[in-house]
Design an enzyme around this catalytic site. Structure first.
Site, PDB file in Angstrom:
ATOM      1  CD  GLU A   1      -7.353 -11.849  34.740  1.00  0.00           C
ATOM      2  OE1 GLU A   1      -6.282 -11.760  35.357  1.00  0.00           O
ATOM      3  OE2 GLU A   1      -7.423 -12.009  33.521  1.00  0.00           O
TER       4      GLU A   1
ATOM      5  CB  CYS B   1     -16.894 -20.269  28.847  1.00  0.00           C
ATOM      6  SG  CYS B   1     -17.921 -19.843  27.424  1.00  0.00           S
TER       7      CYS B   1
ATOM      8  CB  CYS C   1     -14.987 -21.005  21.045  1.00  0.00           C
ATOM      9  SG  CYS C   1     -16.708 -20.446  21.109  1.00  0.00           S
TER      10      CYS C   1
ATOM     11  CB  SER D   1     -19.566  -9.836  22.843  1.00  0.00           C
ATOM     12  OG  SER D   1     -19.027 -10.757  21.913  1.00  0.00           O
TER      13      SER D   1
ATOM     14  CB  SER E   1     -18.129 -14.426  19.011  1.00  0.00           C
ATOM     15  OG  SER E   1     -17.828 -13.550  20.070  1.00  0.00           O
ATOM     16  CG  LEU E   2     -19.480 -14.398  11.703  1.00  0.00           C
ATOM     17  CD1 LEU E   2     -20.867 -15.010  11.881  1.00  0.00           C
ATOM     18  CD2 LEU E   2     -19.499 -13.321  10.618  1.00  0.00           C
TER      19      LEU E   2
ATOM     20  CG  ASN F   1      -3.442 -12.093  20.920  1.00  0.00           C
ATOM     21  OD1 ASN F   1      -2.371 -11.568  20.632  1.00  0.00           O
ATOM     22  ND2 ASN F   1      -4.590 -11.434  20.900  1.00  0.00           N
TER      23      ASN F   1
ATOM     24  CB  CYS G   1      -7.907 -10.849  21.115  1.00  0.00           C
ATOM     25  SG  CYS G   1      -9.244 -11.658  20.263  1.00  0.00           S
TER      26      CYS G   1
END
Length: 411
Positions: free
Chosen positions: A125, A145, A149, A241, A263-264, A340, A383
């Site tokens: 997407e 991925c 995470c 990112s 992405s902390l 979210n 998000c």
């Protein structure tokens, strides 16, 4: 109210078999080739070497300035050469399986790419986020991925494969098609064109996947996107990112030179090890060192740090104080992203009052810390919740896709 267009029909086993056969016979695409690669391909196809530089200039213009997807439309190239190019190469767009338009104007496209080798077709997407004065396209770099995470829906999907430079650029080209963003070109049937003006001004590599685990293809795509003779996007309007692949952060600064986002999400190693497991390999000290050494940092070229707000996890005032201390001296902007929820997650979004307190402290310390307004929730495009089900092609039906996309994006 959102609008959804299903632009394809269900796949059957026979169709999948045809996809597999077609992949073995697929012609290479000129899209995504560097100039050097294109030169070699044209010579191999029979273009006289003395003409190659001129032909590359013509092709580059037609592909990236005019946005054509059919050699027949290249009017300043002879009919015979167009036929030869069509015999050896393709410049076709991917299949648009579905287009959804949110009530806030956000658009989400489900793209299907043909199989590579013995693999299956894959789906990814892209999300377009319109704002006053700019439009940002969120682009994927992988199908699935590897990072797992814990708060991210994409991380629950295993990596299927990397996208090629062609497939990365195809997201941008097809989005521009459907937004009417190429000059003097008819928009595809069914496309809903927004208001006048350039539609896509910024791109962010914030979709599915870790871009720096697909470094070479991402690099090639972004260098083409920023080429002044083609798509001509300023490198200050391209943001990559990463979750913190430290060695490739150095390479990104040296070899690509686009804006960087991190992405902390946590300021203590013991928590970041859980939220962003790559931290076990590249802990905060190494990550922040790489950020401090990123080339060209200034108030005009800041690193964006993304920080998802998780209730009672990383949203305390102590976390805010540690964040300011951690980033001290780095020209930075901190995007605070309300979490979210997605099916199966144990995390909750921080209370709005707590998010505002966190933001106030960071702002008072001198860092811009906008709270990102979720976009496209009604079409599952907000998000941290992108998830394609393209690795699970159903036996006699088209792929189903459940997805949300990071809405925090670069300037």
């Amino acid at each position: 109210m959102s609008i959804s267009f299903d632009l394809t029909i269900d796949d059957t086993r026979d169709q999948l078999a045809r996809h597999a056969r077609a992949s073995l016979e697929a012609k290479p695409s000129l899209i995504g080739m560097s100039r050097e690669e294109m030169a070699a391909a044209l010579i191999a196809a029979g273009v006289p070497e003395r003409q190659v530089k001129m032909r590359i200039s013509q092709l580059w213009h037609w592909l990236y300035v005019r946005g054509v997807s059919d050699f027949a439309d290249m009017r300043n190239i002879s009919k015979d050469l167009r036929a030869m190019l069509a015999q050896h190469f393709t410049i076709a767009r991917p299949e648009v399986v579905e287009e959804q338009i949110s009530q806030d104007g956000t658009r989400k496209w489900l793209f299907r790419f043909p199989p590579r080798g013995a693999g299956r077709p894959v789906e990814i997407e892209s999300v377009y986020i319109p704002e006053e004065g700019r439009g940002t396209l969120c682009i994927s770099s992988q199908v699935g991925c590897t990072l797992t995470c814990s708060f991210c829906h994409t991380g629950t999907q295993k990596l299927v494969r990397n996208l090629t430079s062609e497939e990365i650029l195809a997201q941008l080209l097809t989005a521009r098609d459907r937004l009417g963003d190429f000059p003097d070109k008819d928009t595809p049937d069914g496309a809903m064109v927004p208001a006048e003006g350039r539609k896509i001004t910024n791109i962010v590599m914030m979709g599915m996947g870790e871009p720096l685990y697909n470094f070479e293809e991402v690099k090639k795509a972004l260098l083409i996107a920023s080429d002044g003779d083609g798509l001509s996007l300023s490198k200050r309007r391209i943001t990559l990112s990463t979750s913190g692949v430290v060695p490739e952060i150095y390479r990104t600064g040296d070899e690509i030179g686009v804006m960087l986002a991190i992405s902390l999400h946590a300021v203590r190693d013991e928590l970041r090890d859980i939220l962003v497991p790559i931290n076990k390999k590249y802990p905060l000290a190494e990550l922040i060192k790489a950020c401090r050494e990123y080339p060209g940092l200034s108030n005009a070229k800041r690193i964006t740090f993304e920080y998802v707000m998780l209730k009672d996890i990383n949203d305390s005032l102590d976390d805010a104080k540690l964040l300011v201390k951690l980033l001290q001296g780095i020209p930075a902007k901190i995007n605070l992203i309300p979490f979210n929820p997605w099916p199966g997650t144990n995390y909750q979004c921080s209370d709005w009052e707590q998010i505002e307190k966190f933001a106030d402290y960071v702002n008072a310390a001198g860092y811009a810390s906008p709270i990102r307004t979720p976009r496209g929730r009604d079409i599952l495009a907000a998000c941290g919740q992108l998830k394609s089900e393209s690795e699970r092609l159903r036996k006699s039906e088209r792929l189903a896709l459940e997805a949300m996309m990071i809405a925090g994006h670069g300037e």
